[in-house]
Every structure is written in C-alpha cells, then in structure tokens.
Design an enzyme around this catalytic site. Structure first.
Site, mmCIF file in Angstrom:
data_model
loop_
_atom_site.group_PDB
_atom_site.id
_atom_site.type_symbol
_atom_site.label_atom_id
_atom_site.label_comp_id
_atom_site.label_asym_id
_atom_site.label_seq_id
_atom_site.Cartn_x
_atom_site.Cartn_y
_atom_site.Cartn_z
ATOM 1 N N ALA A 14 6.437 -2.748 3.432
ATOM 2 C CA ALA A 14 7.418 -2.114 3.186
ATOM 3 C C ALA A 14 9.029 -2.202 2.394
ATOM 4 O O ALA A 14 9.509 -2.138 2.119
ATOM 5 C CB ALA A 14 8.412 -2.474 4.603
ATOM 6 N N SER A 15 8.743 -3.486 1.596
ATOM 7 C CA SER A 15 9.993 -3.792 0.652
ATOM 8 C C SER A 15 10.081 -2.700 -1.034
ATOM 9 O O SER A 15 11.196 -2.882 -0.930
ATOM 10 C CB SER A 15 9.299 -4.868 -0.592
ATOM 11 O OG SER A 15 8.077 -4.743 -1.356
ATOM 12 N N ARG A 16 9.271 -1.883 -0.916
ATOM 13 C CA ARG A 16 9.447 -0.335 -1.777
ATOM 14 C C ARG A 16 9.060 0.885 -1.332
ATOM 15 O O ARG A 16 7.766 0.715 -0.164
ATOM 16 C CB ARG A 16 9.044 -0.790 -2.661
ATOM 17 C CG ARG A 16 8.735 -1.986 -3.570
ATOM 18 C CD ARG A 16 7.947 -2.147 -4.825
ATOM 19 N NE ARG A 16 7.282 -3.274 -4.829
ATOM 20 C CZ ARG A 16 5.818 -2.892 -5.831
ATOM 21 N NH1 ARG A 16 5.692 -1.720 -6.254
ATOM 22 N NH2 ARG A 16 5.003 -3.863 -4.976
ATOM 23 N N ASN A 91 0.182 0.088 6.236
ATOM 24 C CA ASN A 91 0.658 0.871 4.993
ATOM 25 C C ASN A 91 0.373 -0.050 3.620
ATOM 26 O O ASN A 91 0.677 0.625 2.563
ATOM 27 C CB ASN A 91 2.723 0.895 5.131
ATOM 28 C CG ASN A 91 3.209 1.618 3.541
ATOM 29 O OD1 ASN A 91 2.618 3.197 3.452
ATOM 30 N ND2 ASN A 91 3.695 0.285 2.876
ATOM 31 N N TYR A 156 -10.723 2.047 -5.369
ATOM 32 C CA TYR A 156 -9.011 2.883 -4.166
ATOM 33 C C TYR A 156 -9.712 3.742 -3.156
ATOM 34 O O TYR A 156 -8.999 3.262 -1.672
ATOM 35 C CB TYR A 156 -8.646 3.210 -5.294
ATOM 36 C CG TYR A 156 -7.058 3.501 -4.390
ATOM 37 C CD1 TYR A 156 -5.968 3.099 -4.725
ATOM 38 C CD2 TYR A 156 -6.741 4.815 -4.634
ATOM 39 C CE1 TYR A 156 -4.505 3.429 -3.363
ATOM 40 C CE2 TYR A 156 -5.556 5.228 -3.709
ATOM 41 C CZ TYR A 156 -4.412 4.924 -3.641
ATOM 42 O OH TYR A 156 -3.422 4.700 -2.950
ATOM 43 N N ALA A 158 -12.524 4.012 -2.130
ATOM 44 C CA ALA A 158 -13.790 3.556 -1.513
ATOM 45 C C ALA A 158 -13.314 2.717 0.545
ATOM 46 O O ALA A 158 -13.521 2.717 1.188
ATOM 47 C CB ALA A 158 -14.580 2.252 -1.855
ATOM 48 N N LYS A 160 -9.655 3.839 0.353
ATOM 49 C CA LYS A 160 -9.029 4.875 1.843
ATOM 50 C C LYS A 160 -10.443 5.303 2.553
ATOM 51 O O LYS A 160 -9.493 5.640 4.003
ATOM 52 C CB LYS A 160 -8.431 5.085 0.524
ATOM 53 C CG LYS A 160 -7.112 4.884 -0.034
ATOM 54 C CD LYS A 160 -6.422 4.014 0.732
ATOM 55 C CE LYS A 160 -4.987 3.612 0.450
ATOM 56 N NZ LYS A 160 -3.713 3.150 1.167
ATOM 57 N N ILE A 189 2.781 11.931 -4.222
ATOM 58 C CA ILE A 189 4.381 10.566 -3.882
ATOM 59 C C ILE A 189 4.857 10.578 -5.305
ATOM 60 O O ILE A 189 4.753 9.921 -5.636
ATOM 61 C CB ILE A 189 3.811 10.268 -2.897
ATOM 62 C CG1 ILE A 189 3.023 10.901 -1.450
ATOM 63 C CG2 ILE A 189 4.934 9.709 -2.189
ATOM 64 C CD1 ILE A 189 3.527 12.066 -1.287
HETATM 65 P P1 NAP Z 1 4.000 0.515 -3.713
HETATM 66 O O1 NAP Z 1 5.569 1.208 -4.009
HETATM 67 O O2 NAP Z 1 3.218 0.228 -4.200
HETATM 68 O O3 NAP Z 1 4.582 -0.659 -2.891
HETATM 69 C C1 NAP Z 1 3.835 -1.369 -1.852
HETATM 70 C C2 NAP Z 1 4.235 -2.272 -0.837
HETATM 71 O O4 NAP Z 1 2.958 -2.759 -0.600
HETATM 72 C C3 NAP Z 1 5.009 -3.223 -1.139
HETATM 73 O O5 NAP Z 1 5.772 -2.731 -0.574
HETATM 74 C C4 NAP Z 1 4.351 -4.726 -1.380
HETATM 75 O O6 NAP Z 1 5.472 -6.105 -1.800
HETATM 76 C C5 NAP Z 1 3.585 -4.119 -0.097
HETATM 77 N N1 NAP Z 1 2.349 -5.127 -0.400
HETATM 78 C C6 NAP Z 1 1.185 -4.678 -1.922
HETATM 79 N N2 NAP Z 1 0.008 -5.716 -1.101
HETATM 80 C C7 NAP Z 1 0.900 -6.759 -0.147
HETATM 81 C C8 NAP Z 1 -0.155 -7.604 0.607
HETATM 82 N N3 NAP Z 1 -1.576 -7.944 0.622
HETATM 83 N N4 NAP Z 1 0.724 -7.975 1.820
HETATM 84 C C9 NAP Z 1 1.787 -7.534 2.154
HETATM 85 N N5 NAP Z 1 1.763 -5.910 1.137
HETATM 86 C C10 NAP Z 1 1.410 -6.015 0.556
HETATM 87 O O7 NAP Z 1 3.099 2.064 -2.968
HETATM 88 P P2 NAP Z 1 3.572 2.978 -2.978
HETATM 89 O O8 NAP Z 1 3.644 4.230 -3.569
HETATM 90 O O9 NAP Z 1 4.653 2.686 -1.483
HETATM 91 O O10 NAP Z 1 2.204 2.888 -1.284
HETATM 92 C C11 NAP Z 1 2.615 2.566 0.090
HETATM 93 C C12 NAP Z 1 0.723 3.312 0.775
HETATM 94 O O11 NAP Z 1 0.530 4.307 1.015
HETATM 95 C C13 NAP Z 1 -0.385 1.983 -0.059
HETATM 96 O O12 NAP Z 1 -1.010 1.817 1.218
HETATM 97 C C14 NAP Z 1 -1.174 3.705 -0.940
HETATM 98 O O13 NAP Z 1 -2.131 3.205 -0.879
HETATM 99 C C15 NAP Z 1 -1.034 4.861 -0.059
HETATM 100 N N6 NAP Z 1 -0.357 5.825 -1.497
HETATM 101 C C16 NAP Z 1 0.059 6.431 -1.788
HETATM 102 C C17 NAP Z 1 0.620 7.111 -3.142
HETATM 103 C C18 NAP Z 1 1.373 7.341 -4.019
HETATM 104 O O14 NAP Z 1 1.311 8.826 -4.452
HETATM 105 N N7 NAP Z 1 2.605 6.438 -3.874
HETATM 106 C C19 NAP Z 1 0.021 8.056 -2.416
HETATM 107 C C20 NAP Z 1 -1.054 8.068 -1.073
HETATM 108 C C21 NAP Z 1 -1.448 7.002 -0.780
HETATM 109 P P3 NAP Z 1 5.840 -6.097 -2.932
HETATM 110 O O15 NAP Z 1 6.474 -5.586 -3.307
HETATM 111 O O16 NAP Z 1 5.986 -7.662 -1.721
HETATM 112 O O17 NAP Z 1 4.404 -6.400 -3.869
#
Ligand code: NAP
Length: 248
Positions: A14-16, A91, A156, A158, A160, A189
């Site tokens: 949830a940091s970003r 997430n 990725y 696989a 999901k 997104i």
């Molecule tokens: P993001 O901005 O890259 O953020 C990912 C978050 O996950 C960060 O807070 C990161 O923490 C944390 N994280 C990564 N690996 C971790 C681990 N091993 N343990 C704990 N925390 C971990 O990603 P996002 O775009 O918001 O995506 C969030 C979710 O939605 C993901 O599952 C992604 O696959 C899915 N999704 C995103 C999109 C899109 O278009 N953005 C589309 C479909 C699905 P740190 O900052 O500390 O590294």
C-alpha cells in the site's frame, strides 16, 4: 454513509499506486487499516499518518508478502494489535516483463513468488482469525492480463490467472464459514508509472478501451470497497473486471 465502520482490513503493498488508494478509501469508510510495503519505508510512514487523520487505527508493516513465515508473523502481529482481521486485500505485485525467449528463471520465480505465492501466504494466515469469527472477505488483485494473456508478460499473466483459480477454490472451501473470496481484474490503470510513458502510446491504449479512458486508482479502490463491505454479502468466487469494458 461509511461502509466499513468497525472492520479491520489488511492491505498488502500500500505504499504506492492502487494499494495506497485502497487503504485511503477504506480509512475514509471507517475501517482500521493495517498495511504493508517492502522497500518504500518513508512512503509507508507517511501513509500511516495520512490514514490516522481519518480517526481510525492505522499501522504500516514492512513485510515481504512472498515470504511464508513473514506473512504468518504479520497476521499474528495485526491480530495482537487490532484484535481481528475482517478483510484481506492481496494487492502487492510486481512485473518483470520480457518475451518468453528472453525470460530467465529468476524473472519467472520472482513474479510467481511476489504475485501468487504471496496470495497463498496471506490467505492461509488470515484463515485462522476469519474461521474463528465466522466471517471475512478476501480480495485478490488479479488483472485482465490473467484472463486474456499478454505478449511479453507470460510470467505475470500466469501469476494473475493462478490467482483466479485460487480465489474460486477458496470461495468453495470457506463459503460455509461465511468467508468470501473474490478477485478484482483491473485493466489499464493510470498511475505515476504510466505518467512517464510516451503519451502517444498511452493515448492509443485509451482509444482502444470502450469507455475511452484509462482507469483511475479510485476506480479499482471503489470495486474493493464494495467487495470488502456487507454490500457484497452474497458475492463470492467472482472476478470483477474493472477495465472500462475491455473484457466483455
Ligand atoms: P505499484 O505502484 O508498483 O505498487 C506495488 C506495491 O506492492 C508497492 O506498495 C510495493 O511496495 C508493494 N510490493 C511489491 N512487492 C511486494 C512484496 N513482496 N511484499 C510486500 N509488498 C510488495 O503497483 P500498482 O500499479 O499499484 O499495482 C497494484 C496491484 O494491481 C498489483 O498486484 C498489480 O499487478 C495489479 N494491477 C495493476 C494494474 C495497473 O495498470 N497499474 C493493472 C492490473 C493489475 P514497495 O513500494 O515498498 O516496493
């Protein structure tokens, strides 16, 4: 109307981005929020303060979702601090995109561990408190890519797609105990990450979406709010596509 008053939620990653948006929306709706991050320590601390301003209990944990023992320790710590867990949002996720031809074993393993094994780790750990209270909502972040595949993202996709099978199986196993399990599948997104991409390319993606725009973090967070709340009391084992009509 506050939809999550009195509930405790865990949101991983949830940091970003999307996770941050979910944590903020849940706090606005009265939930106590425990959240995790991995490397963004400062951002995690800032979020803790931002959430607490909504008058709820909030705590950030640095915890690797891919680590089985760490996930178990996290849930034990949250139960000790918050008393229970009503909602889990799995997430946290990463990408290591490349064509299969160039994909290393490490790129495969990292994505499967961070995206899929993490969901097993956390779900297994929250099972205990949720079974005890005979209620719970588990929300797993999948992707449209997990439903339809994507060139350059076989690892990725696989992970999901695996999340969807896991989500449906857990819904079948735990339904009789009033524990619901659903997946959310976001499309494209727009986040800080996509803001730095070539805007011509981004516009062509928008044009290909029936609703003619990329999704927002709030679009995804709103779907999670519905699944976390009692508004979705009779919804389990489903995949909710939040993709502007990309998948029909
Ligand atoms: P993001 O901005 O890259 O953020 C990912 C978050 O996950 C960060 O807070 C990161 O923490 C944390 N994280 C990564 N690996 C971790 C681990 N091993 N343990 C704990 N925390 C971990 O990603 P996002 O775009 O918001 O995506 C969030 C979710 O939605 C993901 O599952 C992604 O696959 C899915 N999704 C995103 C999109 C899109 O278009 N953005 C589309 C479909 C699905 P740190 O900052 O500390 O590294």
């Amino acid at each position: 109307m506050k939809l999550l008053e009195g509930k405790t939620a865990i949101v991983t990653g949830a940091s970003r981005g999307i996770g941050r948006g979910i944590a903020i929306l849940f706090a606005k709706h009265g939930a106590n929020v425990a959240f995790t991050y991995l490397s963004s320590i400062e951002k995690g601390q800032e979020l803790e303060q931002e959430l607490a301003a909504f008058g709820i209990k909030a705590k950030g944990y640095r915890s690797d979702a891919a680590d089985f023992k760490a996930a178990d320790d996290l849930v034990n710590a949250v139960v000790a601090e918050f008393g229970t867990v009503d909602v889990l949002v799995n997430n946290a996720g990463i990408t290591r995109d490349t064509l299969l031809m160039r994909m290393s074993e490490q790129q495969w393993d990292e994505v499967i561990n961070a995206n899929l094994k993490s969901v097993f780790n956390l779900t297994k750990a929250v099972q205990r408190p949720m079974l005890k209270q005979r209620k719970g909502s588990i929300i797993n972040m999948s992707s449209v890519v997990g439903v339809k595949g994507n060139a350059g993202q076989s690892n990725y996709a696989a992970s999901k797609a695996g999340i969807i099978g896991f989500t449906k199986s857990v819904a079948l196993e735990l339904g009789s105990r009033n524990i619901r399990s659903n997946a959310v599948a976001p499309g494209f997104i727009e986040t800080e990450m996509t803001a730095v991409l070539d805007q011509k390319v981004v516009q062509s993606w928008r044009d290909a979406i029936p609703l003619k725009r990329g999704g927002t973090v709030d679009d995804v967070a709103n779907a999670c709010l519905f699944l976390a709340s009692d508004m979705s009391a009779y919804v389990s084992g489903q995949v909710l596509n939040v993709c502007g009509g990309m998948l029909t």
